[in-house]
Enzyme design. Sequence first.
Site, PDB file in Angstrom:
ATOM      1  N   CYS A 185      92.121  30.328 -60.767  1.00  0.00           N
ATOM      2  CA  CYS A 185      93.412  30.931 -61.214  1.00  0.00           C
ATOM      3  C   CYS A 185      93.647  31.404 -62.492  1.00  0.00           C
ATOM      4  O   CYS A 185      92.668  31.048 -63.297  1.00  0.00           O
ATOM      5  CB  CYS A 185      94.520  29.490 -60.496  1.00  0.00           C
ATOM      6  SG  CYS A 185      94.561  28.494 -61.942  1.00  0.00           S
ATOM      7  N   ALA A 186      94.569  32.240 -62.482  1.00  0.00           N
ATOM      8  CA  ALA A 186      94.993  32.961 -63.700  1.00  0.00           C
ATOM      9  C   ALA A 186      94.921  32.093 -65.020  1.00  0.00           C
ATOM     10  O   ALA A 186      94.723  32.504 -66.179  1.00  0.00           O
ATOM     11  CB  ALA A 186      96.017  33.870 -63.656  1.00  0.00           C
TER      12      ALA A 186
END
Length: 139
Positions: free
Chosen positions: A10-11
Amino acid sequence: MTVKIYGSSCASTRKSRMWFNTHNIPYVYKDIMRNPLSIEEFQHILRLTEEGTKDIISTRSKAYKQLNINLETIPLKKLYSLIQEFPRLLRHPIIFDEKKLQIGFDEHNIRQFIPKEERQKFIIDNLFNLNNNPHIEGI
């Protein structure tokens, strides 16, 4: 003191890893989607939380909503087995060492993982820079 980052692709996890790389702070990364937490890791993280499972469980995740979990009543063993099966129940990233814990990426709070000596040097260097900058009012 080894910093550990547990997360996924994920970011927020990518931002955290990039921040540690930029600041030359060594860390150990674990992709919890591929390698679920051990019971010892889970217990260590829980010990570092302020509010227990509320701090680490993603109550907005699809898995949480579909499983209809009540964090107040679920036994820890049952929650641990659900996390093994559905790692997305955990918020990402989980950043910790022996004494400190941060859940999610927060550029201000992540600085707690800068070694003490470097934090002090940073503060002193910035203090001297402020004193040498005459266009700043009040100094």
